[in-house]
Design a protein around this motif. Structure first.
Motif, PDB file in Angstrom:
ATOM      1  N   MET A   1      -5.082  44.568  76.983  1.00 21.33           N
ATOM      2  CA  MET A   1      -4.917  45.351  75.782  1.00 21.33           C
ATOM      3  C   MET A   1      -3.460  45.761  75.640  1.00 21.33           C
ATOM      4  O   MET A   1      -2.823  46.161  76.604  1.00 21.33           O
ATOM      5  N   SER A   2      -2.962  45.695  74.413  1.00 21.22           N
ATOM      6  CA  SER A   2      -1.587  46.118  74.178  1.00 21.22           C
ATOM      7  C   SER A   2      -1.582  47.440  73.426  1.00 21.22           C
ATOM      8  O   SER A   2      -2.378  47.665  72.521  1.00 21.22           O
ATOM      9  N   GLU A   3      -0.689  48.311  73.842  1.00 19.93           N
ATOM     10  CA  GLU A   3      -0.576  49.611  73.198  1.00 19.93           C
ATOM     11  C   GLU A   3       0.380  49.508  72.021  1.00 19.93           C
ATOM     12  O   GLU A   3       1.463  48.955  72.139  1.00 19.93           O
ATOM     13  N   GLU A   4      -0.054  50.029  70.873  1.00 22.30           N
ATOM     14  CA  GLU A   4       0.844  50.079  69.738  1.00 22.30           C
ATOM     15  C   GLU A   4       1.722  51.303  69.872  1.00 22.30           C
ATOM     16  O   GLU A   4       1.228  52.402  70.084  1.00 22.30           O
ATOM     17  N   GLN A   5       3.017  51.102  69.740  1.00 23.33           N
ATOM     18  CA  GLN A   5       3.930  52.221  69.808  1.00 23.33           C
ATOM     19  C   GLN A   5       4.202  52.723  68.401  1.00 23.33           C
ATOM     20  O   GLN A   5       4.398  51.934  67.469  1.00 23.33           O
ATOM     21  N   LYS A   6       4.217  54.035  68.243  1.00 26.47           N
ATOM     22  CA  LYS A   6       4.506  54.637  66.963  1.00 26.47           C
ATOM     23  C   LYS A   6       5.986  54.405  66.645  1.00 26.47           C
ATOM     24  O   LYS A   6       6.837  54.580  67.514  1.00 26.47           O
ATOM     25  N   PRO A   7       6.280  54.008  65.408  1.00 22.20           N
ATOM     26  CA  PRO A   7       7.691  53.798  65.051  1.00 22.20           C
ATOM     27  C   PRO A   7       8.493  55.085  65.200  1.00 22.20           C
ATOM     28  O   PRO A   7       7.963  56.185  65.036  1.00 22.20           O
ATOM     29  N   THR A   8       9.768  54.938  65.489  1.00 26.94           N
ATOM     30  CA  THR A   8      10.638  56.095  65.628  1.00 26.94           C
ATOM     31  C   THR A   8      10.938  56.692  64.256  1.00 26.94           C
ATOM     32  O   THR A   8      10.686  56.064  63.222  1.00 26.94           O
ATOM     33  N   PHE A   9      11.500  57.885  64.260  1.00 28.31           N
ATOM     34  CA  PHE A   9      11.901  58.537  63.015  1.00 28.31           C
ATOM     35  C   PHE A   9      12.855  57.634  62.234  1.00 28.31           C
ATOM     36  O   PHE A   9      12.703  57.445  61.023  1.00 28.31           O
ATOM     37  N   GLU A  10      13.817  57.065  62.931  1.00 31.09           N
ATOM     38  CA  GLU A  10      14.817  56.222  62.287  1.00 31.09           C
ATOM     39  C   GLU A  10      14.187  54.966  61.694  1.00 31.09           C
ATOM     40  O   GLU A  10      14.571  54.521  60.608  1.00 31.09           O
ATOM     41  N   GLU A  11      13.227  54.365  62.404  1.00 26.98           N
ATOM     42  CA  GLU A  11      12.540  53.180  61.889  1.00 26.98           C
ATOM     43  C   GLU A  11      11.742  53.524  60.629  1.00 26.98           C
ATOM     44  O   GLU A  11      11.766  52.772  59.650  1.00 26.98           O
ATOM     45  N   ASN A  12      11.048  54.655  60.658  1.00 28.88           N
ATOM     46  CA  ASN A  12      10.296  55.082  59.474  1.00 28.88           C
ATOM     47  C   ASN A  12      11.224  55.371  58.305  1.00 28.88           C
ATOM     48  O   ASN A  12      10.902  55.036  57.155  1.00 28.88           O
ATOM     49  N   LEU A  13      12.366  55.975  58.575  1.00 27.99           N
ATOM     50  CA  LEU A  13      13.320  56.274  57.515  1.00 27.99           C
ATOM     51  C   LEU A  13      13.858  54.985  56.893  1.00 27.99           C
ATOM     52  O   LEU A  13      13.969  54.878  55.666  1.00 27.99           O
ATOM     53  N   THR A  14      14.163  54.007  57.722  1.00 26.95           N
ATOM     54  CA  THR A  14      14.636  52.713  57.228  1.00 26.95           C
ATOM     55  C   THR A  14      13.567  52.038  56.379  1.00 26.95           C
ATOM     56  O   THR A  14      13.868  51.494  55.308  1.00 26.95           O
ATOM     57  N   THR A  15      12.320  52.086  56.832  1.00 30.52           N
ATOM     58  CA  THR A  15      11.219  51.506  56.062  1.00 30.52           C
ATOM     59  C   THR A  15      11.098  52.194  54.717  1.00 30.52           C
ATOM     60  O   THR A  15      10.938  51.530  53.675  1.00 30.52           O
ATOM     61  N   LEU A  16      11.178  53.521  54.701  1.00 28.36           N
ATOM     62  CA  LEU A  16      11.099  54.265  53.456  1.00 28.36           C
ATOM     63  C   LEU A  16      12.250  53.896  52.521  1.00 28.36           C
ATOM     64  O   LEU A  16      12.048  53.696  51.315  1.00 28.36           O
ATOM     65  N   GLU A  17      13.441  53.767  53.066  1.00 32.64           N
ATOM     66  CA  GLU A  17      14.601  53.369  52.255  1.00 32.64           C
ATOM     67  C   GLU A  17      14.392  51.986  51.646  1.00 32.64           C
ATOM     68  O   GLU A  17      14.740  51.743  50.483  1.00 32.64           O
ATOM     69  N   ASN A  18      13.807  51.056  52.412  1.00 32.19           N
ATOM     70  CA  ASN A  18      13.531  49.713  51.907  1.00 32.19           C
ATOM     71  C   ASN A  18      12.491  49.751  50.784  1.00 32.19           C
ATOM     72  O   ASN A  18      12.614  49.028  49.789  1.00 32.19           O
ATOM     73  N   ILE A  19      11.472  50.591  50.942  1.00 35.07           N
ATOM     74  CA  ILE A  19      10.441  50.726  49.908  1.00 35.07           C
ATOM     75  C   ILE A  19      11.064  51.264  48.618  1.00 35.07           C
ATOM     76  O   ILE A  19      10.804  50.742  47.522  1.00 35.07           O
ATOM     77  N   VAL A  20      11.898  52.272  48.753  1.00 35.43           N
ATOM     78  CA  VAL A  20      12.553  52.853  47.577  1.00 35.43           C
ATOM     79  C   VAL A  20      13.407  51.799  46.879  1.00 35.43           C
ATOM     80  O   VAL A  20      13.383  51.674  45.646  1.00 35.43           O
TER      81      VAL A  20
END
Length: 82
Positions: free
Chosen positions: A1-20
């Protein structure tokens, strides 16, 4: 089984910026835009929660007995800033 790691704050911020950026371009289908918008709102809430937690942590300090206390100026001070 592989554990999913929660994205970091910076990764989430980058994703949000890309969505915008995608939504601002306006060249994606409506269904995809709605899905991206919903994802962006969820990311925004998560990021805000993280920031509030960090602010709360920074607003406290440890005293000599290793107990948390509010990080503020002592009461009854002279307040002279001259």
């Amino acid at each position: 089984m592989s554990e999913e790691q929660k994205p970091t704050f910076e990764e989430n911020l980058t994703t949000l910026e890309n969505i915008v950026a995608q939504l601002e371009q306006g060249d994606i289908p409506l269904e995809q835009a709605l899905a991206q918008f919903q994802k962006g709102v969820a990311l925004s809430k998560d990021l805000q929660g993280t920031l509030q937690g960090a602010e709360k942590t920074l607003a406290t300090m440890m005293n000599d007995q290793d107990q948390e206390q509010a990080f503020e100026t002592p009461q009854g001070g002279t307040g002279d800033a001259d």
